[in-house]
Design a protein around this motif. Structure first.
Motif, mmCIF file in Angstrom:
data_model
loop_
_atom_site.group_PDB
_atom_site.id
_atom_site.type_symbol
_atom_site.label_atom_id
_atom_site.label_comp_id
_atom_site.label_asym_id
_atom_site.label_seq_id
_atom_site.Cartn_x
_atom_site.Cartn_y
_atom_site.Cartn_z
ATOM 1 N N ILE A 144 39.709 24.708 74.492
ATOM 2 C CA ILE A 144 40.465 24.138 75.604
ATOM 3 C C ILE A 144 41.418 23.058 75.116
ATOM 4 N N GLU A 145 41.084 22.413 73.986
ATOM 5 C CA GLU A 145 41.990 21.399 73.431
ATOM 6 C C GLU A 145 43.339 22.011 73.067
ATOM 7 N N ASP A 146 43.332 23.243 72.537
ATOM 8 C CA ASP A 146 44.592 23.904 72.212
ATOM 9 C C ASP A 146 45.378 24.243 73.479
ATOM 10 N N ALA A 147 44.661 24.596 74.539
ATOM 11 C CA ALA A 147 45.337 24.861 75.807
ATOM 12 C C ALA A 147 46.006 23.592 76.331
ATOM 13 N N ARG A 148 45.312 22.467 76.195
ATOM 14 C CA ARG A 148 45.908 21.189 76.621
ATOM 15 C C ARG A 148 47.158 20.870 75.803
ATOM 16 N N VAL A 149 47.087 21.106 74.500
ATOM 17 C CA VAL A 149 48.234 20.846 73.634
ATOM 18 C C VAL A 149 49.450 21.626 74.121
ATOM 19 N N MET A 150 49.253 22.900 74.397
ATOM 20 C CA MET A 150 50.374 23.742 74.818
ATOM 21 C C MET A 150 50.932 23.302 76.164
ATOM 22 N N ALA A 151 50.023 23.062 77.116
ATOM 23 C CA ALA A 151 50.479 22.642 78.437
ATOM 24 C C ALA A 151 51.204 21.304 78.369
ATOM 25 N N ALA A 152 50.660 20.356 77.607
ATOM 26 C CA ALA A 152 51.273 19.032 77.500
ATOM 27 C C ALA A 152 52.649 19.116 76.854
ATOM 28 N N TRP A 153 52.776 19.965 75.836
ATOM 29 C CA TRP A 153 54.064 20.082 75.158
ATOM 30 C C TRP A 153 55.120 20.661 76.104
ATOM 31 N N VAL A 154 54.749 21.701 76.855
ATOM 32 C CA VAL A 154 55.701 22.293 77.805
ATOM 33 C C VAL A 154 56.073 21.276 78.883
ATOM 34 N N GLN A 155 55.086 20.505 79.374
ATOM 35 C CA GLN A 155 55.385 19.493 80.382
ATOM 36 C C GLN A 155 56.331 18.431 79.815
ATOM 37 N N ALA A 156 56.081 17.985 78.587
ATOM 38 C CA ALA A 156 56.947 16.982 77.968
ATOM 39 C C ALA A 156 58.366 17.519 77.790
ATOM 40 N N GLU A 157 58.486 18.780 77.403
ATOM 41 C CA GLU A 157 59.804 19.383 77.263
ATOM 42 C C GLU A 157 60.542 19.396 78.599
ATOM 43 N N ALA A 158 59.821 19.718 79.656
ATOM 44 C CA ALA A 158 60.448 19.753 80.974
ATOM 45 C C ALA A 158 60.917 18.365 81.394
ATOM 46 N N TRP A 159 60.087 17.347 81.172
ATOM 47 C CA TRP A 159 60.484 15.984 81.519
ATOM 48 C C TRP A 159 61.670 15.524 80.680
ATOM 49 N N SER A 160 61.652 15.851 79.405
ATOM 50 C CA SER A 160 62.726 15.412 78.519
ATOM 51 C C SER A 160 64.062 16.013 78.935
ATOM 52 N N ALA A 161 64.012 17.231 79.449
ATOM 53 C CA ALA A 161 65.236 17.905 79.847
ATOM 54 C C ALA A 161 65.755 17.435 81.190
ATOM 55 N N GLY A 162 64.931 16.736 81.947
ATOM 56 C CA GLY A 162 65.339 16.234 83.250
ATOM 57 C C GLY A 162 65.499 17.356 84.251
ATOM 58 N N ALA A 210 23.300 46.456 70.861
ATOM 59 C CA ALA A 210 22.576 45.297 71.388
ATOM 60 C C ALA A 210 23.201 43.967 70.970
ATOM 61 N N TRP A 211 24.234 44.013 70.149
ATOM 62 C CA TRP A 211 24.769 42.786 69.553
ATOM 63 C C TRP A 211 25.222 41.776 70.607
ATOM 64 N N LEU A 212 25.951 42.226 71.598
ATOM 65 C CA LEU A 212 26.485 41.305 72.609
ATOM 66 C C LEU A 212 25.408 40.756 73.538
ATOM 67 N N ASP A 213 24.243 41.369 73.538
ATOM 68 C CA ASP A 213 23.161 40.858 74.374
ATOM 69 C C ASP A 213 22.425 39.695 73.713
ATOM 70 N N VAL A 214 22.660 39.489 72.415
ATOM 71 C CA VAL A 214 21.948 38.424 71.709
ATOM 72 C C VAL A 214 22.879 37.466 70.969
ATOM 73 N N HIS A 215 24.170 37.740 70.975
ATOM 74 C CA HIS A 215 25.134 36.872 70.305
ATOM 75 C C HIS A 215 26.164 36.336 71.309
ATOM 76 N N GLU A 216 26.643 35.152 71.025
ATOM 77 C CA GLU A 216 27.678 34.546 71.847
ATOM 78 C C GLU A 216 29.039 34.730 71.183
ATOM 79 N N VAL A 217 30.051 34.910 72.015
ATOM 80 C CA VAL A 217 31.427 34.953 71.541
ATOM 81 C C VAL A 217 32.101 33.677 72.018
ATOM 82 N N ALA A 218 32.687 32.930 71.108
ATOM 83 C CA ALA A 218 33.264 31.628 71.452
ATOM 84 C C ALA A 218 34.638 31.793 72.089
ATOM 85 N N PRO A 219 34.906 31.052 73.170
ATOM 86 C CA PRO A 219 36.230 31.110 73.795
ATOM 87 C C PRO A 219 37.248 30.324 72.984
ATOM 88 N N PRO A 220 38.519 30.525 73.252
ATOM 89 C CA PRO A 220 39.533 29.676 72.624
ATOM 90 C C PRO A 220 39.288 28.217 73.001
#
Length: 638
Positions: free
Chosen positions: A436-454, A424-434
């Motif tokens: 989203i701020e960390d997802a933004r960090v990763m996406a932004a870093w990859v985008q910056a790397e791509a721009w820097s490389a031209g 019954a544990w999952l019916d009464v407890h929440e599991v927290a997702p990763p």
């Protein structure tokens, strides 16, 4: 003469059976519906035959005759526990990798199986008759389908006032899943562990147990994580449990692979028989891992009339194994089924994965949402658990939301580590997702790397990063962030030990954010934004994301389809007055029912749904004006 096996199933289990059959030198035959004509299991078979439905007994038996099949393997689900299918094959002179129709009728039905269990001296859960007066029940109770399994057709009822509605919903789901709406009512154990014993028996009276599994980590009676052996029982309980399963199988003269399921009451330490699944289980790989046996091979050999070639003392139990079921569902968005094209799929390579999902494949709501299973092993439970967490980090599906992030968070949790999760544990407890701020960090870093490389891009031909640091850059995702490569920072978050590697247009990024280890996969989107899988969870980061409101299922007084599916019923008409929370209708996808409720009290001003109608994600089904006042389109809160 080469033996021919027809698999009366689809997806990962069909591929699983083909793998063993091919190793045994057998010719493999697939069946498929029109929608599955190009499915992986069809391409993998030596021969394929079209059928109208995976539930069409006559068509499948005719296909088996047509190809000269010696044996039919039913997999799980569909016709795997249908006695009429077993009987039809027997009449056609074709073996089934499973028990006889008579045994299937007894043990495949929970009501008849209770009688067999009682005769074998196996304890059963206290029960009530479905037609008894519900006001006399000691609540809570469980209403469940007498046929089938897999968590379908089950409802927990906590008072008499809700019994009728719960029983009706369970009956509809049972009829849809198994073609049988017969129900049982049993005592509901508030805190228990779901244990099961794998048995295997030949036609010469030789019955073995292949140890037990623990499937307590489940949500709404649908298993999520399964493991072998069971982590919380002592050897005395294990001996009683496994012996009772053998006694039950012998009582009914069982032949083939079967699973005897039990509920262990944490309050008393007593276990009760729940049901017997007269088929191979989804979670059979964990048993294979600790015993070293191929259960499908044993099934096929028993079906061919062979004796089991080992004794009980020869069935070993070594190490630990844990399985995670990957589903096409949004676990952090109400567990709603998902559909669409999986544009990129990458499964982990260090563990066993049984799957039938590849890059470019379309996932529909026509069938069960399970996409695959990730099975990790180790010398002990902690080694297997950490291996599973690592494997789920490397499970990447883009273009389609899955429950992988949920599985990873659950497997990594202290509660799972410490064996605190009961049924019954999952019916009464929440599991927290990763985060989203960390997802933004990763996406932004990859985008910056791509721009820097031209124009050259951030990676060499072997996939490694070559870009150097640049001035701070502003990256617009779902919100704007600033990347300072010289200081290894995104906004105010410090990044350390970053390593990047490309797989086509998907970049794997590993390191730490503010001291926390992270593993993610990023695909940059055009004209802007990114799709990120972080710790298994998919994030779509765009400057404007029109799917966010639709996914919530509400837009002011509008109720939209929160998933693609079929409208089961419509309970209101235009002009009706409703109270917040009233059920306006129900929608179904992948055998999951969802009630659509009024977001506010007021008057129904539009009904855009018809019973039986197929609707896409985001379709407007109802509109309700709060207290009779018109809510301008777009002004309501999601």
């Amino acid at each position: 003469m080469t033996t021919t096996v027809l698999v009366a199933n689809r997806g990962e289990i069909a591929l699983r059976v083909f793998r063993t059959a091919r190793s045994m030198g057998m010719r493999t035959v697939a069946i498929h519906t029109d929608i599955d004509a190009a499915a992986p299991h069809v391409r993998a078979a030596d021969l394929a035959v079209a059928v109208p439905s995976y539930l069409d007994v006559d068509a499948i038996v005719a296909a088996a005759r047509e190809v000269g099949a010696d044996v039919v393997h039913p997999g799980y689900g569909f016709l795997s526990e249908r006695a009429s299918f077993s009987a039809a094959l027997a009449d056609a002179g074709i073996a089934l990798a499973g028990p006889s129709a008579a045994v299937m009728e007894q043990m495949g039905r929970k009501d008849a199986a209770r009688e067999v269990a009682t005769a074998a001296g196996v304890p059963v859960v206290p029960s009530y008759g479905i037609d008894d007066d519900p006001t006399t029940f000691a609540y809570p109770v469980m209403v469940k389908a007498a046929a089938g399994g897999g968590g379908k057709g089950m409802r927990v009822v906590r008072d008499a006032a809700h019994f009728a509605e719960a029983a009706a919903a369970a009956g509809r789901e049972a009829a849809s899943s198994f073609g049988d709406d017969t129900l049982l009512v049993e005592k509901y154990v508030e805190s228990g562990r779901h244990l099961e014993v794998q048995v295997m028996a030949d036609s010469f009276g030789h019955t073995l147990h292949l140890w037990e599994r623990d499937c307590s980590t489940q949500r709404r009676h649908q298993k999520v994580l399964e493991e072998a052996p069971a982590p919380t029982i002592d050897e005395a309980t294990r001996t009683r449990l496994t012996q009772s399963a053998v006694d039950l199988a012998r009582e009914v003269e069982y032949v083939g692979a079967g699973t005897v399921e039990y509920l262990l009451d944490n309050a008393t330490g007593e276990f009760y028989f729940l049901e017997m699944n007269t088929r191979l289980q989804v979670e059979h790989p964990v048993t294979e891992a600790i015993t070293g046996l191929d259960l499908v091979e044993l099934q096929l050999r028993v079906a061919a009339g062979e004796r089991l070639a080992l004794t009980q003392d020869e069935v070993r139990r070594d190490g630990w194994a844990i399985e995670a079921r990957v589903y096409a569902e949004d676990a952090f968005g109400g567990f709603l089924p998902q559909a669409g094209r999986a544009s990129h799929v990458s499964w982990p390579i260090e563990v066993r994965v049984d799957h039938a999902l590849f890059s470019g494949q379309i996932v529909s709501t026509s069938y069960d949402p399970m996409l695959g299973k990730v099975i990790a092993t180790g010398a002990d439970r902690e080694a297997a658990r950490t291996a599973l967490v690592d494997a789920l980090d490397e499970t990447v599906v883009l273009g389609l939301t899955t429950n992988t992030g949920f599985l990873r968070a659950l497997a990594a949790s202290a509660e799972f580590r410490d064996c605190e999760i009961d049924t019954a544990w999952l019916d009464v407890h929440e599991v927290a997702p990763p985060a989203i701020e960390d997802a933004r960090v990763m996406a932004a870093w990859v985008q910056a790397e791509a721009w820097s490389a031209g124009e050259q891009g951030p990676f060499t031909s072997d996939g490694y990063r070559i870009a150097g640091p640049s001035a701070p850059l502003r990256v617009r995702l779902d919100e704007e962030v600033v990347v300072d490569q010289r200081l290894s920072r995104v906004d105010d978050r410090a990044l350390r030990r970053l390593t990047l590697r490309a797989d086509g247009d998907v970049v794997r990024i590993e390191g730490s954010v503010e001291g926390r280890p992270v593993v993610g996969h990023v695909r940059l989107l055009r004209p802007g934004g990114a799709e990120v899988v972080l710790a298994g969870q998919r994030f779509l980061l765009r400057p404007l994301d029109p799917s966010a409101t639709a996914a919530a299922g509400l837009d002011g007084g509008r109720i939209v389809a929160p998933m693609p599916g079929t409208v089961l019923d419509v309970r209101v008409a235009e002009g009706d007055e409703v109270v917040e929370g009233d059920v306006l209708g129900t929608i179904e996808a992948m055998k999951m029912e969802l009630s659509l409720r009024a977001p506010c009290s007021g008057r129904v001003t539009a009904v855009g749904a018809l019973a039986g109608q197929q609707v896409p994600l985001g379709a407007v089904l109802f509109e309700v004006d709060a207290d009779g006042e018109h809510t301008p389109e777009g002004d309501g809160e999601a």
